[in-house]
Design a protein around this motif. Structure first.
Motif, PDB file in Angstrom:
ATOM      1  N   ASP A 117      -0.226   7.967  -9.209  1.00 39.49           N
ATOM      2  CA  ASP A 117       0.124   7.592  -7.834  1.00 39.49           C
ATOM      3  C   ASP A 117      -1.073   6.865  -7.231  1.00 39.49           C
ATOM      4  OD1 ASP A 117       0.784   7.369  -5.205  1.00 39.49           O
ATOM      5  OD2 ASP A 117       1.128   9.500  -4.840  1.00 39.49           O
ATOM      6  N   PRO A 118      -1.028   5.529  -7.124  1.00 36.44           N
ATOM      7  CA  PRO A 118      -2.171   4.804  -6.562  1.00 36.44           C
ATOM      8  C   PRO A 118      -2.528   5.241  -5.144  1.00 36.44           C
ATOM      9  CG  PRO A 118      -0.649   3.289  -7.655  1.00 36.44           C
ATOM     10  CD  PRO A 118       0.045   4.615  -7.575  1.00 36.44           C
ATOM     11  N   VAL A 119      -1.536   5.728  -4.386  1.00 36.21           N
ATOM     12  CA  VAL A 119      -1.824   6.199  -3.025  1.00 36.21           C
ATOM     13  C   VAL A 119      -2.763   7.406  -3.090  1.00 36.21           C
ATOM     14  CG1 VAL A 119      -0.831   7.059  -0.878  1.00 36.21           C
ATOM     15  CG2 VAL A 119       0.404   5.348  -2.223  1.00 36.21           C
ATOM     16  N   ALA A 120      -2.597   8.254  -4.101  1.00 33.15           N
ATOM     17  CA  ALA A 120      -3.473   9.414  -4.251  1.00 33.15           C
ATOM     18  C   ALA A 120      -4.916   8.971  -4.467  1.00 33.15           C
ATOM     19  CB  ALA A 120      -2.997  10.275  -5.421  1.00 33.15           C
ATOM     20  N   SER A 135      -1.532  -7.838  -9.837  1.00 35.46           N
ATOM     21  CA  SER A 135      -1.178  -6.717  -8.971  1.00 35.46           C
ATOM     22  C   SER A 135      -1.740  -6.944  -7.572  1.00 35.46           C
ATOM     23  CB  SER A 135      -1.735  -5.403  -9.536  1.00 35.46           C
ATOM     24  OG  SER A 135      -1.192  -5.125 -10.800  1.00 35.46           O
ATOM     25  N   GLU A 136      -1.150  -6.242  -6.614  1.00 37.08           N
ATOM     26  CA  GLU A 136      -1.565  -6.313  -5.215  1.00 37.08           C
ATOM     27  C   GLU A 136      -1.550  -7.758  -4.705  1.00 37.08           C
ATOM     28  OE1 GLU A 136      -4.412  -3.120  -3.819  1.00 37.08           O
ATOM     29  OE2 GLU A 136      -5.160  -3.492  -5.838  1.00 37.08           O
ATOM     30  N   ARG A 149       0.826  -1.208   0.000  1.00 35.55           N
ATOM     31  CA  ARG A 149       0.000   0.000   0.000  1.00 35.55           C
ATOM     32  C   ARG A 149       0.866   1.266   0.000  1.00 35.55           C
ATOM     33  NH1 ARG A 149      -4.018  -2.732  -1.510  1.00 35.55           N
ATOM     34  NH2 ARG A 149      -5.820  -3.109  -0.177  1.00 35.55           N
ATOM     35  N   SER A 150       2.065   1.188   0.596  1.00 30.37           N
ATOM     36  CA  SER A 150       2.956   2.357   0.626  1.00 30.37           C
ATOM     37  C   SER A 150       3.831   2.444  -0.616  1.00 30.37           C
ATOM     38  CB  SER A 150       3.863   2.299   1.854  1.00 30.37           C
ATOM     39  OG  SER A 150       4.851   1.293   1.713  1.00 30.37           O
ATOM     40  N   ARG A 174       3.922  -7.660  -5.447  1.00 32.58           N
ATOM     41  CA  ARG A 174       3.486  -6.964  -6.661  1.00 32.58           C
ATOM     42  C   ARG A 174       2.525  -5.847  -6.280  1.00 32.58           C
ATOM     43  NH1 ARG A 174       5.185  -7.888 -11.808  1.00 32.58           N
ATOM     44  NH2 ARG A 174       3.038  -7.898 -12.580  1.00 32.58           N
ATOM     45  N   PRO A 175       2.937  -4.585  -6.401  1.00 29.41           N
ATOM     46  CA  PRO A 175       2.052  -3.482  -6.035  1.00 29.41           C
ATOM     47  C   PRO A 175       0.973  -3.253  -7.088  1.00 29.41           C
ATOM     48  CG  PRO A 175       4.097  -2.620  -6.911  1.00 29.41           C
ATOM     49  CD  PRO A 175       4.256  -4.117  -6.845  1.00 29.41           C
TER      50      PRO A 175
END
Length: 592
Positions: free
Chosen positions: A349-352, A549-550, A265-266, A455-456
């Motif tokens: 930016d996936p965090v965004a 992913s993830e 997640r980070s 895998r992000p």
């Protein structure tokens, strides 16, 4: 006597003097004296006096502070040859507690604040793995002094921490913020000063380090500096994320599933990861506020479009954007760094995306999900439509619609056909050498005899772990942990989290309800801990592949000789042959 009494100075959390587990009431400057001596060791009287009382009566105030500690607590600062040392019976408690180092000692004097800042960095730097420190040394060796260093990276990467580490490595003084006449390394981040405020270049510091904003257009300061500094005196550095092994110091003793979730997640951003672990939450309030502030710099219409698509973890095609009414704003969002285009738009930016979605009011979020559901239904994607309707508060089970127009894999996740893959009872003999021949793609790390797959979101190139073919028939044993953090157990991606390639044979590991035959091979249930054995003929190429992913997995892989008298067990088998090398994916696209 003080020597017989135990006093403690906790390094982390609120600065205080403790005795018997209780905090004692103590003036700030005498407390600062104790912390300084505990961390720096023997110190000259005049140095300590100048640090805490930077005026003509420093020596008098220092004597008063020493007397205060002796009178109230019986603590005698040992004095010898003009040096002061920590009283006997006082110890620094370095155990990690909630909070940062030396909290509450700020604001005593500017020089003492600078010392606190330096000590905090040293403590953080010491906790970084040796690998990271060696990377800083290699990086520092190629940087121009004097010069301009531009640090780039998404929000939450430790740009300031890297700049300070480089200053420490080059033994140059480090300062934050623009002040004319500063020497050494000066670090600037938002809000950046105007270029005109810097004055004449001959008054600039030896090294100017500028953190490039992650979002928005290029600031005027950077444009002005790049026009002044020659190319040989300018360096553009992309601040790297941490590998999982490098992040171990921040993750502590968390179980693998929790540590992997925080790490993915980070996206390996050290400052964001540290805040996540400290807060015990995947989206700390601090970073939600940062992204919210950044989004308010957009035009209102563009900001609303950004919020609208924040509910979509999937890519947004131009057609879908038109159906959702957001197409006209996506180009501006791409220009300002919020989105990227790769066969469709997605958040750069996936965090965004997570931060903006998290802060949406419930009713608005439901309306956005409903719009996305309608758009996907019209586009012929019933599974995505059902998932968005479920997120909008609907009662429809996405698993119930997986057979309507979707690929076989998502449907197989939720079905139990009663079929079992072919298997044989075999005897397992001696351990065989299993030699890695290649490792490529995104998300693979080796760790103490095992392999980690991390895998992000939108990981990119598929991860391949290939082994040399075995010289004789064998049993391949694959065990460990598999965790999928993507929505709907990864079904929306349309690809399994992990594939075992045995020549032309395929086994797919996923959080499925039961085994299921797919056109390309067999789907095997794997969620949390799992273990499977496979029958492998001699000469067959072996590989583990992930294009999802993830996904996080901790894998132990070993090969055993076939032995009729050995330990018996079941081994799965498929239509195996000496197929193409696993390093050559099919011409279509998806290697898994």
């Amino acid at each position: 006597m003080a020597e017989l009494t135990s006093y403690y100075l906790p390094l982390y959390g609120a600065a205080r003097l403790e005795r018997g587990g209780e905090a004692l009431s103590l003036r700030r400057k005498p407390l600062a004296m104790l912390y300084y001596l505990a961390l720096e060791g023997a110190t000259r009287r005049e140095q300590l006096a100048e640090l805490l009382w930077p005026h003509g009566k420093g020596a008098v105030n220092l004597r008063a502070g020493i007397y205060y500690l002796r009178k109230k607590f019986g603590l005698r600062l040992a004095a010898r040859a003009g040096l002061l040392t920590l009283p006997a019976g006082v110890a620094l408690d370095i155990s990690r507690q909630s909070g940062g180092a030396l909290e509450g000692l700020e604001g005593i004097t500017p020089d003492f604040d600078a010392w606190i800042t330096r000590k905090r960095f040293e403590l953080e730097y010491q906790q970084q793995p040796r690998l990271l420190r060696s990377a800083v040394r290699r990086l520092a060796a190629g940087l121009p002094v004097p010069g301009l260093w531009i640090l780039a990276g998404p929000i939450g990467t430790g740009k300031r921490r890297l700049a300070r580490a480089l200053a420490d490595e080059l033994e140059l003084p480090f300062r934050e913020g623009w002040r004319p006449g500063d020497a050494g390394i000066v670090y600037l981040e938002e809000p950046l000063p105007a270029f005109e405020e810097l004055g004449r270049p001959r008054d600039w510091p030896r090294v100017l380090v500028v953190a490039r904003p992650a979002l928005g257009e290029e600031p005027g300061l950077l444009l002005g500096l790049r026009a002044v500094y020659p190319a040989e005196r300018t360096r553009f550095l992309q601040v790297p994320g941490l590998g999982f092994a490098e992040a171990a110091g921040l993750l502590g003793d968390l179980p693998f599933a929790d540590a992997a979730r925080y790490y993915l997640r980070s996206h390996g951003r050290d400052e964001l990861l540290e805040e996540m672990v400290r807060a015990g939450h995947e989206m700390p309030l601090k970073y939600r506020a940062i992204y919210r502030i950044e989004s308010r710099r957009l035009r209102r219409r563009s900001r609303l479009a950004l919020e609208h698509i924040s509910v979509c973890p999937e890519q947004i095609s131009p057609e879908l954007a038109r159906r959702m009414g957001s197409e006209e704003d996506l180009e501006e969002l791409e220009r300002r760094g919020w989105l990227v285009y790769d066969r469709g738009w997605r958040f750069a930016d996936p965090v965004a995306r997570r931060a903006l979605e998290y802060d949406l009011p419930g009713g608005l979020k439901a309306r956005y999900h409903q719009r996305a559901a309608t758009a996907w239904e019209e586009a012929g994607k019933p599974l995505l439509a059902a998932w968005h309707r479920q997120q909008a508060g609907g009662m429809e089970d996405p698993a119930a619609v997986t057979g309507r127009g979707d690929e076989p894999y998502p449907a197989a996740l939720f079905e139990a056909t009663g079929e079992e893959p072919p298997n044989s009872r075999v005897g397992r003999g001696r351990l065989m050498p299993l030699l890695e021949s290649a490792r490529r793609g995104v998300g693979l790390e080796a760790q103490e005899g095992s392999w980690l797959l991390l895998r992000p979101e939108f990981a990119g190139e598929a991860a391949w772990l290939e082994f040399e073919a075995l010289e004789s028939d064998a049993v391949l044993h694959v065990s460990g942990e598999l965790h999928v953090f993507a929505p709907l157990a990864g079904a929306l991606q349309g690809r399994p989290p992990l594939a075992v390639h045995l020549g032309e044979g395929r086994f797919f590991l996923a959080p499925a309800r039961a085994p299921h035959r797919l056109p390309e091979g067999w789907l095997l249930p794997a969620s949390g801990r799992f273990a499977y054995s496979f029958l492998v003929p001699a000469g067959v190429p072996l590989a583990l592949v992930s294009a999802a992913s993830e996904v996080a997995a901790k894998l132990e892989i070993s090969a055993y000789e076939l032995s009729p008298g050995g330990e018996e067990g079941r081994a799965l088998k498929a239509g195996l042959s000496r197929g193409p090398a696993p390093g050559t994916p099919p011409a279509s696209a998806d290697p898994s």
